[in-house]
Design a protein around this motif. Structure first.
Motif, PDB file in Angstrom:
ATOM      1  N   PRO A 148      23.090  28.646  14.997  1.00  0.00           N
ATOM      2  CA  PRO A 148      22.074  27.627  15.374  1.00  0.00           C
ATOM      3  C   PRO A 148      21.669  26.507  14.159  1.00  0.00           C
ATOM      4  CG  PRO A 148      21.258  29.436  16.538  1.00  0.00           C
ATOM      5  CD  PRO A 148      22.320  29.953  15.600  1.00  0.00           C
ATOM      6  N   GLY A 149      21.787  25.522  14.318  1.00  0.00           N
ATOM      7  CA  GLY A 149      21.282  24.466  13.283  1.00  0.00           C
ATOM      8  C   GLY A 149      22.406  23.957  12.458  1.00  0.00           C
ATOM      9  N   ALA A 203      25.476  21.980  16.430  1.00  0.00           N
ATOM     10  CA  ALA A 203      25.729  20.608  16.475  1.00  0.00           C
ATOM     11  C   ALA A 203      27.372  20.815  16.571  1.00  0.00           C
ATOM     12  CB  ALA A 203      25.461  19.890  15.455  1.00  0.00           C
ATOM     13  N   VAL A 204      27.966  19.739  17.236  1.00  0.00           N
ATOM     14  CA  VAL A 204      29.592  20.055  17.420  1.00  0.00           C
ATOM     15  C   VAL A 204      30.202  18.664  17.066  1.00  0.00           C
ATOM     16  CG1 VAL A 204      31.416  20.631  18.844  1.00  0.00           C
ATOM     17  CG2 VAL A 204      29.203  21.600  19.308  1.00  0.00           C
ATOM     18  N   ILE A 205      31.256  18.627  16.572  1.00  0.00           N
ATOM     19  CA  ILE A 205      32.225  17.506  16.329  1.00  0.00           C
ATOM     20  C   ILE A 205      33.356  17.890  16.927  1.00  0.00           C
ATOM     21  CG2 ILE A 205      33.408  16.178  14.592  1.00  0.00           C
ATOM     22  CD1 ILE A 205      31.215  16.483  12.561  1.00  0.00           C
ATOM     23  N   GLY A 206      33.828  16.998  17.899  1.00  0.00           N
ATOM     24  CA  GLY A 206      35.054  17.393  18.664  1.00  0.00           C
ATOM     25  C   GLY A 206      36.166  16.259  18.438  1.00  0.00           C
ATOM     26  N   THR A 207      37.395  16.887  18.355  1.00  0.00           N
ATOM     27  CA  THR A 207      38.863  16.132  18.334  1.00  0.00           C
ATOM     28  C   THR A 207      39.221  15.840  19.430  1.00  0.00           C
ATOM     29  OG1 THR A 207      40.017  17.432  17.124  1.00  0.00           O
ATOM     30  CG2 THR A 207      38.608  16.211  15.693  1.00  0.00           C
ATOM     31  N   ARG A 266      31.648  13.194  24.457  1.00  0.00           N
ATOM     32  CA  ARG A 266      30.324  12.775  24.259  1.00  0.00           C
ATOM     33  C   ARG A 266      29.653  13.208  25.439  1.00  0.00           C
ATOM     34  NH1 ARG A 266      33.318   7.839  22.944  1.00  0.00           N
ATOM     35  NH2 ARG A 266      33.216   7.649  20.614  1.00  0.00           N
ATOM     36  N   SER A 267      30.190  13.183  26.732  1.00  0.00           N
ATOM     37  CA  SER A 267      29.387  13.865  27.777  1.00  0.00           C
ATOM     38  C   SER A 267      28.836  14.988  27.722  1.00  0.00           C
ATOM     39  CB  SER A 267      30.068  13.370  29.189  1.00  0.00           C
ATOM     40  OG  SER A 267      31.153  14.362  29.291  1.00  0.00           O
ATOM     41  N   LEU A 268      29.705  15.956  26.745  1.00  0.00           N
ATOM     42  CA  LEU A 268      29.289  17.482  26.827  1.00  0.00           C
ATOM     43  C   LEU A 268      28.497  17.528  25.595  1.00  0.00           C
ATOM     44  CD1 LEU A 268      32.989  18.866  27.529  1.00  0.00           C
ATOM     45  CD2 LEU A 268      30.901  18.329  29.217  1.00  0.00           C
ATOM     46  N   GLY A 269      28.007  16.765  24.906  1.00  0.00           N
ATOM     47  CA  GLY A 269      27.153  16.722  23.682  1.00  0.00           C
ATOM     48  C   GLY A 269      27.759  16.668  22.487  1.00  0.00           C
ATOM     49  N   ALA A 270      28.999  16.471  22.271  1.00  0.00           N
ATOM     50  CA  ALA A 270      29.600  16.153  21.193  1.00  0.00           C
ATOM     51  C   ALA A 270      29.689  15.079  20.464  1.00  0.00           C
ATOM     52  CB  ALA A 270      31.092  16.915  21.200  1.00  0.00           C
ATOM     53  N   ASP A 305      30.158  23.229   8.991  1.00  0.00           N
ATOM     54  CA  ASP A 305      30.036  24.518   8.409  1.00  0.00           C
ATOM     55  C   ASP A 305      31.062  25.697   8.933  1.00  0.00           C
ATOM     56  OD1 ASP A 305      27.331  24.360   7.111  1.00  0.00           O
ATOM     57  OD2 ASP A 305      26.627  23.625   9.245  1.00  0.00           O
ATOM     58  N   ALA A 306      31.741  25.434   9.956  1.00  0.00           N
ATOM     59  CA  ALA A 306      32.901  26.205  10.678  1.00  0.00           C
ATOM     60  C   ALA A 306      33.769  25.344  11.617  1.00  0.00           C
ATOM     61  CB  ALA A 306      32.133  27.210  11.575  1.00  0.00           C
ATOM     62  N   ALA A 307      34.734  26.024  11.907  1.00  0.00           N
ATOM     63  CA  ALA A 307      36.017  25.203  12.667  1.00  0.00           C
ATOM     64  C   ALA A 307      36.776  26.036  13.708  1.00  0.00           C
ATOM     65  CB  ALA A 307      36.682  24.108  11.558  1.00  0.00           C
ATOM     66  N   LEU A 308      37.086  25.539  14.442  1.00  0.00           N
ATOM     67  CA  LEU A 308      37.747  26.220  15.815  1.00  0.00           C
ATOM     68  C   LEU A 308      39.149  25.235  16.009  1.00  0.00           C
ATOM     69  CD1 LEU A 308      35.309  27.181  18.258  1.00  0.00           C
ATOM     70  CD2 LEU A 308      36.494  28.783  16.506  1.00  0.00           C
TER      71      LEU A 308
END
Length: 297
Positions: free
Chosen positions: A137-138, A164-168, A178-182, A202-205
């Motif tokens: 978290p954070g 927090a999430v960044i999505g491609t 964006r509707s999912l909070g990313a 901080d981390a990536a999938l």
């Protein structure tokens, strides 16, 4: 009963809808009259013979691991579930009229069978990779290939945990992310710089296996902070590959709780009858999914 199966490894054309013996619930299992079955990339990877070490199988074999349906047989040692209950869960050969499940939960109120079939393995995978990548978290998590089933679950579970999430994803799926909070951005030329402009990661999938492992390591600064569920070559770059083997205890119960609290919703993009299993695999293989694809029985 009718069951989708294949007698040799190969392309979608090896799938056949045939008559088969009905399975029966063993100890610790239940059998369901399947109403819908989830379509997962692992289904066609197994069909192609890609991951036999993780999924040793004997041919001919059935297809599918996710299902939602009505309990019609309860194995020895199973408590808390009865014939007639609506459940969703994981098992084997779920592209069929009847299937045996080894993990399950009651379907949350208001969920259709089609919707429920889209949750089991993707939520288990999402919970597993969030744990394995170690994001807290954070912190900020970058998700490559974020609009599919696992990505949809990862984004929502991460946000529920204060990550927090960044999505491609492709241009058509930016509003969906964006509707999912990313915070959303597109892949393609210049994507690394676009991510950098959004802040530190901080981390990536890697959920899509689109050849981005080197870039994810570059963005996080450490191979140990990157995990892939789709690129079998990831270990060559020092990045952990997390297959579908293993499970997260109580994953389905946690999914049901998130759904009931309105914190998790994965839309069904398209449904198919059993006779169109090959088409479902072709569509799944192309990617660009928004949510889930399911078989309807």
């Amino acid at each position: 009963m009718k069951r989708v199966s294949f007698a040799e490894f190969g392309g979608p054309d090896v799938l056949q809808l045939l008559d088969a013996e009905e399975p029966h619930a063993g100890p610790g299992q239940i059998r369901v009259a399947v109403r819908a079955a989830g379509v997962n990339p692992v289904d066609w990877r197994v069909r192609e013979g890609q991951i036999l070490q993780a999924h040793p199988i004997e041919l001919p074999a059935g297809v599918g691991i996710d299902a939602a349906g009505v309990v019609d047989e309860v194995g020895a040692g199973v408590d808390g579930i009865s014939v007639g209950d609506n459940v969703f869960g994981e098992g084997s050969s779920t592209y069929a009229e009847f299937a045996v499940l080894s993990a399950w939960a009651r379907m949350p109120e208001g969920l259709t069978f089609e919707e429920a079939a889209g949750y089991p393995s993707v939520v288990e995978t999402a919970l597993r990779v969030l744990r394995e990548v170690g994001v807290q978290p954070g912190q900020t998590l970058l998700v490559s290939g974020a609009s599919g089933g696992v990505g949809s679950a990862v984004l929502q579970i991460a946000r529920d945990r204060g990550i927090a999430v960044i999505g491609t994803a492709g241009a058509a799926n930016q509003d969906y992310l964006r509707s999912l909070g990313a915070v959303a951005t597109t892949y393609g030329a210049g994507w690394v710089e676009r991510v950098r402009q959004l802040g530190p990661v901080d981390a990536a999938l890697d959920l899509a296996g689109s050849g981005v492992i080197r870039e994810l390591v570059e963005l996080t600064g450490d191979p140990a902070k990157v995990l892939s569920i789709a690129d079998l070559d990831a270990p060559d770059l020092g990045v952990r590959f997390s297959g579908v083997a293993g499970s997260v205890p109580d994953a389905l119960a946690e999914a049901a709780d998130l759904i009931a609290r309105g914190r998790l919703h994965i839309p069904v993009e398209k449904s198919y009858p059993l006779a169109e299993a090959a088409a479902a695999h072709i569509d799944s293989h192309t990617g660009h999914t928004r949510g889930r694809r399911v078989m309807v029985i």
